[in-house]
Scaffold this motif. Structure first.
Motif: not given
Length: 471
Positions: A130-139, A72-75, A299-302, A289-297
């Motif tokens: 909406l996009l950054t906070l909904g995407g899981g960034m620490a903001l 799921l973290w890869l998704i 949100t699932v892993v930790q 794009l890079f930060l979004g991928a990192v924080f997307g993972a």
């Protein structure tokens, strides 16, 4: 024979007219503040609901692949990457001033140093947030709420064509309304403008009333559209032992040191990002794009080290983590906060700072309970005090920090430990030469703006000289 009007009659008539229009102007400003507070409260409520909706949509989309063999973290990585990448693009393309918390931009606008382009900032900040906070960034959502509220204040000023002084008052009223609505904390919103923006805010009876009125209206509207409960549900503590107050002072001293280093790390991370993207859009978006991928993972892993952190505070204060786990969360939350906030993504640092302060305070409380069990019976009280401690040390607004924590947690019995902690943090930070983070960010923004203007002027000069040589 020509009759003349006696001087005293003309004088009193003119005086009456001046008073009439002055009162009319003051009344108009108050009514505009009512309107601004209502709009800012509604906008903040919809922004909060939008973040929840976007986050739930992203979570459901990721969960729909749970029956496949793909982790799921890869998704989650490409989904969050696209969301955050879009936020970075629209920010850089349409309104660069919408990046970050936006509070330094408002302080600069109140000083007349920065323009307020509300037609651009309002949609970019809302959608980008909406996009950054909904995407899981620490903001956090408070920075966008403050900037959205202030821009609403400027929008109303432009619509009603108020003068410069009244426009500044309405800008402050909008900022107050934004913070009050974001944290359901009207007193903290009022004090933030009076304390943090004291050098920019032009005090008068009318402007102060405008700030109060907008905070009240924003909170009422927000509560009617959301909830009247405290933003953070934690334990309601009784008065701590008076003999333990010196420990809260030591905690404040620790936060004074931590706050200085935290501010320096924010500025250093900003410089690193600037060296990477150098103001170029494709590099800036690539970072998103890079930060979004990192924080997307994450949100699932930790998830404990992703998101704004307010949802983490009750678990930390409730004692769900051992000391080792708290230390790890503290280190990684500092890292994720620096990576998120310094990147230029639309989002605030209040909520992450409160979360980090809670973790550090709980660590201190666990240690104090081990060493002094007879006077420290509840380590969680230090977690509550820690919420305001780091805020006071970094923002250098101790009264705002005290009120913010009390209103957010409804822990009114904790006011004395909070005062001791926040004042101790401020004293040490000031003694060691620390400066408020938003003041430093504003100075940095102005310096970069002047540098860009000089480089642009030099480039145009070189182009003219090159054209002359070719001729």
């Amino acid at each position: 024979m020509k009759r003349t009007i006696p001087f005293y009659i003309k004088y009193n008539f003119i005086r009456f007219i001046n008073r009439f229009f002055t009162r009319k102007s003051s009344a108009l400003l108050i009514w505009l503040s009512v309107f601004i507070g209502s709009l800012a409260g509604a906008t903040s409520a919809f922004f909060d609901h939008g973040i929840i909706w976007v986050g739930e949509w992203r979570t459901e989309l990721v969960a729909s692949y749970s029956e496949t063999s793909i982790p799921l973290w890869l998704i989650a990585m490409p989904i969050s990457s696209i969301m955050v990448g879009i936020a970075f693009y629209i920010t850089h393309r349409f309104a660069p001033e919408a990046g970050g918390s936006g509070i330094p931009e408002i302080e600069g606008a109140m000083e007349g140093m920065r323009p307020v382009r509300w037609k651009r900032v309002l949609p970019v900040k809302f959608i980008g947030g909406l996009l950054t906070l909904g995407g899981g960034m620490a903001l956090g959502r408070e920075g966008p709420s403050v900037q959205l509220g202030a821009n609403i204040g400027r929008m109303i000023s432009d619509v009603f064509k108020v003068n410069k002084e009244d426009s500044q008052a309405l800008l402050a009223a909008g900022a107050t309304a934004g913070l009050a609505a974001a944290f359901n904390a009207p007193l903290a919103g009022i004090m933030f403008v009076i304390e943090e923006m004291r050098s920019q805010f032009k005090y008068s009876l009318t402007s102060t009333k405008s700030v109060f009125v907008s905070a009240v209206m924003a909170t009422m509207v927000m509560r009617s559209l959301s909830s009247q409960d405290a933003v953070v549900e934690v334990t309601r503590y009784a008065h701590p032992d008076l003999m333990s107050l010196w420990l809260y002072l030591v905690l404040g001293f620790c936060f004074g040191v931590v706050g200085i280093f935290f501010n320096k790390m924010i500025l250093s991370t900003l410089d690193i990002y600037l060296q990477i993207h150098k103001g170029r859009r494709w590099r800036f978006v690539s970072i998103g794009l890079f930060l979004g991928a990192v924080f997307g993972a994450l949100t699932v892993v930790q998830p404990d080290i992703a998101f704004g952190g307010l949802e983490l505070i009750p678990r930390i204060e409730g004692g769900q983590y051992l000391a080792g786990g708290l230390f790890i969360i503290f280190i990684f939350r500092v890292l994720t906060t620096l990576l998120s906030f310094s990147s230029g993504a639309p989002g605030g640092v209040f909520a992450p700072t409160l979360a980090i302060g809670t973790v550090f305070g709980m660590l201190f409380g666990v240690g104090a309970h081990t060493l002094f069990p007879e006077i420290v019976t509840e380590p969680g009280t230090f977690a509550i005090a820690g919420m305001g401690g780091l805020f006071a040390a970094t923002v250098r607004a101790p009264i705002t920090g005290i009120l913010l924590v009390i209103e957010m947690t409804s822990n009114y019995e904790m006011i004395l430990p909070l005062i001791v902690t926040c004042l101790g943090a401020t004293m040490v930070a000031q003694t060691l030469g620390g400066r408020p983070i938003y003041t430093q960010l504003l100075e940095r923004t102005m310096m970069l703006s002047m540098r860009q203007k000089r480089e642009e002027k030099t480039r145009k000069t070189m182009n003219r000289l090159s054209d002359r040589e070719q001729e």
